[in-house]
Every structure is written in C-alpha cells, then in structure tokens.
Design an enzyme around this catalytic site. Structure first.
Site, PDB file in Angstrom:
ATOM      1  N   GLU A 176      45.236  27.410  36.166  1.00  0.00           N
ATOM      2  CA  GLU A 176      45.154  27.857  37.565  1.00  0.00           C
ATOM      3  C   GLU A 176      45.574  26.790  38.563  1.00  0.00           C
ATOM      4  OE1 GLU A 176      41.226  29.488  38.120  1.00  0.00           O
ATOM      5  OE2 GLU A 176      41.425  30.822  36.403  1.00  0.00           O
ATOM      6  N   ASN A 219      48.024  28.193  31.819  1.00  0.00           N
ATOM      7  CA  ASN A 219      47.285  29.459  31.900  1.00  0.00           C
ATOM      8  C   ASN A 219      46.964  29.784  33.355  1.00  0.00           C
ATOM      9  OD1 ASN A 219      45.790  31.545  30.373  1.00  0.00           O
ATOM     10  ND2 ASN A 219      43.944  30.601  31.223  1.00  0.00           N
ATOM     11  N   HIS A 256      43.445  39.618  34.458  1.00  0.00           N
ATOM     12  CA  HIS A 256      42.233  40.243  35.026  1.00  0.00           C
ATOM     13  C   HIS A 256      42.697  41.286  36.032  1.00  0.00           C
ATOM     14  CE1 HIS A 256      39.556  37.329  33.215  1.00  0.00           C
ATOM     15  NE2 HIS A 256      40.248  36.329  33.722  1.00  0.00           N
ATOM     16  N   GLU A 285      42.925  36.494  28.876  1.00  0.00           N
ATOM     17  CA  GLU A 285      41.586  36.823  29.387  1.00  0.00           C
ATOM     18  C   GLU A 285      41.525  38.274  29.826  1.00  0.00           C
ATOM     19  OE1 GLU A 285      40.399  33.994  32.418  1.00  0.00           O
ATOM     20  OE2 GLU A 285      41.270  32.309  31.327  1.00  0.00           O
ATOM     21  N   ASP A 287      40.933  41.794  30.947  1.00  0.00           N
ATOM     22  CA  ASP A 287      39.935  42.819  31.261  1.00  0.00           C
ATOM     23  C   ASP A 287      40.468  43.663  32.407  1.00  0.00           C
ATOM     24  OD1 ASP A 287      39.425  41.016  33.343  1.00  0.00           O
ATOM     25  OD2 ASP A 287      37.355  40.622  32.767  1.00  0.00           O
TER      26      ASP A 287
HETATM   27  O1  9MR Z   1      33.847  34.216  32.434  1.00  0.00           O
HETATM   28  C1  9MR Z   1      33.578  32.952  33.008  1.00  0.00           C
HETATM   29  C2  9MR Z   1      32.235  33.020  33.745  1.00  0.00           C
HETATM   30  O2  9MR Z   1      31.182  33.172  32.818  1.00  0.00           O
HETATM   31  C3  9MR Z   1      32.059  31.760  34.555  1.00  0.00           C
HETATM   32  O3  9MR Z   1      30.879  31.890  35.343  1.00  0.00           O
HETATM   33  C4  9MR Z   1      33.256  31.521  35.423  1.00  0.00           C
HETATM   34  C5  9MR Z   1      33.097  30.262  36.216  1.00  0.00           C
HETATM   35  O4  9MR Z   1      34.253  29.878  36.848  1.00  0.00           O
HETATM   36  O5  9MR Z   1      34.423  31.427  34.620  1.00  0.00           O
HETATM   37  C6  9MR Z   1      34.677  32.615  33.955  1.00  0.00           C
HETATM   38  O6  9MR Z   1      35.884  32.499  33.236  1.00  0.00           O
HETATM   39  C7  9MR Z   1      37.049  32.279  34.003  1.00  0.00           C
HETATM   40  C8  9MR Z   1      38.028  31.520  33.150  1.00  0.00           C
HETATM   41  O7  9MR Z   1      37.438  30.344  32.672  1.00  0.00           O
HETATM   42  C9  9MR Z   1      39.296  31.194  33.919  1.00  0.00           C
HETATM   43  N1  9MR Z   1      39.879  32.373  34.458  1.00  0.00           N
HETATM   44  C10 9MR Z   1      38.999  33.222  35.232  1.00  0.00           C
HETATM   45  C11 9MR Z   1      37.770  33.568  34.401  1.00  0.00           C
HETATM   46  C12 9MR Z   1      36.922  34.565  35.143  1.00  0.00           C
HETATM   47  O8  9MR Z   1      36.398  34.006  36.309  1.00  0.00           O
END
Ligand code: 9MR
Length: 483
Positions: A176, A219, A256, A285, A287
C-alpha cells in the site's frame, strides 16, 4: 507472446498434498489405462471433479488460500473448514511489523510460527504479509531518523525473511505505498518522508538477498480498475523496476470489493497487463461485500479472470468465515457465520472446474519455454488467433505443457489448434479445453471447453500432461484457427 520462463511456486508436485495428489494419481492411472485401450477420447469424462477449493485450484495449477487468525485456531469448525478447503495460508495480522518487532530489534515469532507450522504440517503454502507497510507499524519506527529508519527497515526484512526462509512462497515486501484518488502519488508514509521514493526499491533488493527463493510482491488495493490513476502508478513502478533489474516477481491485488469499489469490467485486462510486464499476479485479500447470486457472480468473475491469465498463480480470500471477517457486517466471504457454503463458494468452485462442472486433472505453473510452430490463420473476416507453448512442469516420467491461445486484433467466437506428440509419448490428461484425437492418438485437436469467445488481444490457456515413455521431445503445436 511466450511467458518469461519463471519458476512459480505452485501446488504442482504430485504427492504434495495427500488427498488431492492421491486422487490425481488415480485419475492419471485411469486415463493411462484408457490410453492403452485406445480410448483416449473419453479422457475428460473420466476425471471426477474436485470437491474443495484447494483441490480444484491445484488442478488448474493455482493455489487457493485464506487469511488465518491465530486466535481462532482453537475453534474446531474453523480449523476443519480451513484444512479441508484451502492450500495456502496468509497470517491476517501475525506477520506484520507491530506483531513481530514491537520494540527495536526484539523479535517475537511465536504466534506467527504457529501459523507457519500449521501450514507446513498440512502441506499448505504460506504467503508472507507484510514487511514494509505504513500501518500496524510500532511507534518506535515512526520516530527514527532517516539513517536509523533505513537500517531498521533492512534489519526487519532480514530477520523476518530469515525466520521463514524456505517456507514462504511469496512475500508482500511493500504494501500500500500509493495514495488513493487521482494523484497517482506515493503515499506520504514515514518511509516516503524520510527515505524518498528509493525505499521501495531498497526493500526489494534487501528482500532478494534475504531469501533468494521467495517471490517478492508489491501488494495494494484499489488497483483493480485498469483506468484508475493508482493502478497506472503501480504499473509504471513495476515497469520501471523490470526495466532496471530491480528484483520484483509478483504483484498482489488485494481485491476488497464493495458497492463503492465494485469489481471492474476490465479486471482481466488489468491482471493481463501486469502479467505482460513479466511478473506473476496474485489475488491476495479477496472479499466482496454482498450476498446471494450477485455476490456469487462477482466471485465467479474474479476467479475466471485469474484462470484466464496464465501468470495469475493463486487466489487468497481474506478470511474463512463472515463471522470473523474484518468487515463482518458486509458478509464478504465464502462461508457464512455458521460455516455453511454460500452461493459465492459454489460459484468459485464451479469456476475452478470443481464439482458441478466437468472434471480436469493436472497443474500448470511457470517453467521452461518450449518450441511452437505457432502461426496465425484467419477463420473468416478478420478473426485470427496465435498460439504459444511452454513446458510448465516436469517429473521423472512426464511433463505438463500449456498452450496460450490469443485472439488477434478482432474478437473471436471460436478457436482450435492441434498438439502433436512423438510416439511413444502419450497425452494422459488435459484441462481447460475439449480434446479430440486422430486414430494414432498422437494428434490432439483442442477446442474451447464451453464458450470460445475471446475479445481482441485477450487470451486463454489449456494444458495437458504428456507421459514421456522415454522421449522428451517438445510437442508440436499447430496453427491456430479462429472464427
Ligand atoms: O484484516 C486485518 C484486520 O484484522 C486488521 O485490524 C487490519 C489493521 O490494519 O488489517 C486488516 O488487514 C488488512 C491487510 O493487512 C492489508 N490490506 C487491507 C486489509 C484489510 O484492512
């Protein structure tokens, strides 16, 4: 176009996973018996369809993974669905910087190790997520000077990749790093502020040295629509890296989706364009907010897009069940809160060729480029197509080949080509196409399985297994005929 030879990680070695490999062995055995009886035309009808996401994806030469949360590993329903359906794991939070190095140079791998060990014990692949990210970053990092930040970043990469060396097939090295919106700018993170643009490149170079066998991915999210500025910005960075020899092997598309960020109609174009830069692409990732058939069809489209891109090596959904999704109220996953399969699950399984649709066998991942006599044949009007061949795997007794069929400058509605093997070779399995055979059994004519439509310039692939029987000559691929 011939894909750059590339040793992709893939669930490609027979025997890698117990159930699916046993079933594959049975299928290959059955088809060999048919081959001996001269009834190879019955081939595709002999394989029973895979009944889980991981097995079905493996038959397409891909993995199907999920994010896993270590604190759910004691729940038996969670673990039984996880173990049954998926063959790759990503730690949802446990391999992030704040979890692994909460204070400087003090590493805590215990929880992440539980996930890595589970993957290993189940014969699953492991994705590494993530090394350099502005979020879930402990405050000590954000307070460092430029020089200290550089050495802390490199130390973090070295220690974490060292811990999982040989276990992680692909690492999200940088996550990111671009802004949302129309600017196409680098995200104004602490890394960007202190180290400038060069930090991304430095992270990848450090990562390559730390584990030369891991695939190194960039990513990001909101990079799905080809026409978006962020997509273009990431594309230009990858293109620049490839042209200057900065080590990058893959691009992760988080995927997402929700109503504000729907699955774009040009998703396949985006994946293919990145792949054409010479990197693998992975859906990392996935969903999709929603429910019922609308959600299911979007999942189906994403899965089909990945399968249509030969360098799309796998799909990971961001959690097992809606119950524990990071955005649970959107019900974005494949299993509901009671672990029931949703319509989205069925759509993905069907798209992968799993139960409910025709069975296939085998697997494809990057490998040796082989010869082709290719060519172009117009099938009426301006319809045309080209074919390219590559050997994707080789074992002691057989190899897998993949033929990519690409439409020319006009859309096509149907195509066919031939694959000729040299006696005593025998084609023992095929996937992603409808084969027919000449009387010798050496010349296979391949046509689409189902709809043969390809838009201008787009491609599809089919695969096959050749039993060498002592002869390792590459098959000859005939010209491509389109209509
Ligand atoms: O799914 C993850 C969630 O449990 C955490 O609280 C969050 C914190 O930033 O991160 C989520 O995972 C993220 C991933 O690491 C990077 N891309 C976005 C995902 C969803 O927020």
């Amino acid at each position: 176009m011939v894909d750059t030879p590339h040793a992709s990680p893939g669930p490609r070695t027979p025997g890698r996973r117990g159930r699916s490999s046993l079933r594959n062995a049975l299928v290959v055995g059955a088809t060999l018996a048919l081959a001996a009886a001269g009834t190879l035309t019955a081939l595709t009808g002999t394989a029973s369809a895979a009944s889980t996401l991981g097995a079905a994806a493996a038959e397409k030469g891909r993995y199907f993974g999920t994010a896993i949360a270590a604190n759910r590993m004691g729940e038996s329903d969670y673990m039984s669905v996880l173990n049954r359906e998926f063959n790759s794991l990503t730690a949802e939070n446990e391999m992030k910087w704040d979890a692994l190095e909460p204070s400087r140079n003090s590493f805590n791998f215990a929880t992440a190790d539980r996930i890595a060990n589970h993957a290993r014990s189940q014969g699953m692949k492991l994705r590494g997520h993530t090394l350099v990210w502005h979020s879930q970053l402990p405050s000590w990092v954000t307070n460092l000077s430029a020089n200290d930040l550089r050495s802390a970043m490199n130390n973090h990469i070295n220690r974490v990749m060292g811990q999982y060396k040989g276990q992680v097939h692909s690492w999200d090295v940088v996550n990111e790093a671009f802004e949302d919106g129309s600017s196409g700018a680098r995200r104004n993170s602490v890394f960007q502020q202190r180290l400038g643009n060069g930090y991304i490149e430095e992270a990848f170079r450090t990562a390559r040295a730390a584990d030369p066998n891991a695939k190194l991915c960039y990513n990001d999210y909101n990079t799905d629509n080809w026409s978006h500025a962020k997509t273009q910005a990431v594309y230009n960075m990858v293109k620049d890296f490839k042209s200057r020899g900065v080590p990058i092997d893959c691009v992760g598309f988080q995927a997402h989706f929700n109503s504000g960020n729907p699955v774009p109609s040009n998703y396949h174009t985006t994946l293919q364009n990145f792949a054409d830069l010479g990197v693998d692409v992975q859906i990392t990732e996935l969903d999709i907010a929603g429910s019922g058939s609308s959600q299911a069809e979007q999942y189906r489209g994403i899965t089909q897009a990945c399968l249509a891109v030969s360098r799309c090596t796998g799909i990971t959904v961001w959690g097992v069940t809606d119950k524990y999704s990071w955005r649970s109220s959107d019900t974005p996953l494949l299993f509901d809160g009671n672990y029931n399969k949703k319509p989205a699950y069925t759509a993905v399984l069907e798209a992968l060729g799993g139960s409910g649709s025709g069975g296939t066998t085998g697997g494809t991942t990057g490998g040796t480029t082989g010869g082709t006599d290719g060519g172009t044949t117009g099938g009426g009007g301006t319809a045309s197509c080209t074919v390219t061949y590559e050997q994707t795997d080789r074992w002691g007794d057989r190899f897998n080949g993949r033929v990519t069929v690409r439409a020319g400058s006009a859309p096509i509605s149907n195509w066919s080509t031939t694959v000729t093997v040299t006696s005593p070779q025998k084609i023992s399995a095929t996937w992603n196409g409808t084969p027919s055979w000449d009387s010798s059994g050496n010349v296979m004519t391949m046509r689409p399985s189902g709809n043969g439509t390809l838009s201008a310039g787009s491609s599809t692939s089919f695969g096959f297994t050749v039993m060498a029987n002592g002869n390792w000559t590459a098959p000859r691929i005939g010209s491509c005929t389109a209509s």
